[in-house]
Design a protein around this motif. Structure first.
Motif, PDB file in Angstrom:
ATOM      1  N   ARG A  36       0.874  -1.183   0.000  1.00 28.48           N
ATOM      2  CA  ARG A  36       0.000   0.000   0.000  1.00 28.48           C
ATOM      3  C   ARG A  36       0.902   1.222   0.000  1.00 28.48           C
ATOM      4  N   SER A  87      -3.309   5.191  -1.289  1.00 29.34           N
ATOM      5  CA  SER A  87      -4.262   6.110  -0.666  1.00 29.34           C
ATOM      6  C   SER A  87      -3.514   7.379  -0.292  1.00 29.34           C
ATOM      7  N   SER A  89      -3.917  11.012   2.479  1.00 27.72           N
ATOM      8  CA  SER A  89      -4.643  11.613   3.591  1.00 27.72           C
ATOM      9  C   SER A  89      -4.017  12.961   3.939  1.00 27.72           C
ATOM     10  N   GLU A  96      -0.830   9.878  10.620  1.00 26.67           N
ATOM     11  CA  GLU A  96      -1.548   9.249   9.504  1.00 26.67           C
ATOM     12  C   GLU A  96      -0.911   7.910   9.131  1.00 26.67           C
ATOM     13  N   GLU A  99      -1.804   5.400  11.803  1.00 25.60           N
ATOM     14  CA  GLU A  99      -3.213   5.038  11.706  1.00 25.60           C
ATOM     15  C   GLU A  99      -3.479   4.090  10.535  1.00 25.60           C
ATOM     16  N   VAL A 100      -2.942   4.417   9.369  1.00 28.71           N
ATOM     17  CA  VAL A 100      -3.158   3.566   8.196  1.00 28.71           C
ATOM     18  C   VAL A 100      -2.511   2.197   8.398  1.00 28.71           C
ATOM     19  N   THR A 101      -1.381   2.151   9.069  1.00 29.57           N
ATOM     20  CA  THR A 101      -0.738   0.873   9.378  1.00 29.57           C
ATOM     21  C   THR A 101      -1.716  -0.046  10.104  1.00 29.57           C
ATOM     22  N   GLY A 102      -2.391   0.493  11.092  1.00 32.06           N
ATOM     23  CA  GLY A 102      -3.381  -0.294  11.831  1.00 32.06           C
ATOM     24  C   GLY A 102      -4.594  -0.639  10.992  1.00 32.06           C
ATOM     25  N   GLN A 103      -5.070   0.316  10.206  1.00 26.22           N
ATOM     26  CA  GLN A 103      -6.266   0.082   9.387  1.00 26.22           C
ATOM     27  C   GLN A 103      -6.083  -1.054   8.394  1.00 26.22           C
ATOM     28  N   ILE A 104      -4.916  -1.130   7.774  1.00 20.24           N
ATOM     29  CA  ILE A 104      -4.707  -2.166   6.747  1.00 20.24           C
ATOM     30  C   ILE A 104      -4.011  -3.405   7.309  1.00 20.24           C
ATOM     31  N   GLY A 105      -3.668  -3.377   8.581  1.00 14.71           N
ATOM     32  CA  GLY A 105      -2.996  -4.519   9.184  1.00 14.71           C
ATOM     33  C   GLY A 105      -1.592  -4.735   8.652  1.00 14.71           C
TER      34      GLY A 105
END
Length: 142
Positions: A36, A87, A89, A96, A99-105
């Motif tokens: 990503r 993506s 942001s 950010e 946060e995205v690290t956690g969101q996409i695992g």
């Protein structure tokens, strides 16, 4: 080994992006991981003031330009298209990315970094800040 690799990119720093992607793609190929790409627009006082004055078109123009650049970068990645996404942001670069690290695992962050200088030692760089706050492994590429 890895399932999901986050590669934060600065669309204005082609060399850093290229170097980080070399490592990320290599690791993704070894472990069948997804990549990503993430571009973060840092929120500065100037940008915040522009939004308050109604200059949302600045955000829109920046987002269109960034999306086009991210599409171009993604198209160069030598992986199946279903394993590459991107993506963008707005906000604190460090926050950010975390946060995205956690969101996409994501189980790995691969980020390019310049050699430190006195300015980055005193103020801290994005890469060093990400290392301090990330809850997953971080590979810094120079």
């Amino acid at each position: 080994m890895y399932k999901s690799i986050l590669v934060p990119v600065d669309i204005m720093e082609d060399e850093l992006t290229r170097k980080a992607l070399e490592y990320a793609v290599y690791l993704a190929k070894q472990s069948d991981a997804k990549i990503r790409l993430l571009h973060v627009f840092p929120m500065s006082t100037t940008i915040i003031n522009s939004y308050e004055l109604g200059y949302m078109e600045l955000q829109d123009k920046a987002a269109v330009k960034a999306q086009k650049k991210l599409e171009e970068i993604a198209a160069t990645i030598d992986l199946p298209k279903d394993r590459v996404s991107y993506s963008m942001s707005f906000g604190s670069v460090r926050d950010e990315i975390v946060e995205v690290t956690g969101q996409i695992g994501a189980d790995l962050i691969v980020i390019g970094s310049k050699r430190p200088n006195i300015k980055t030692h005193l103020l801290g760089s994005n890469a060093s800040s990400i290392v301090r706050y990330a809850t997953t492994s971080v590979l810094i590429v120079r």
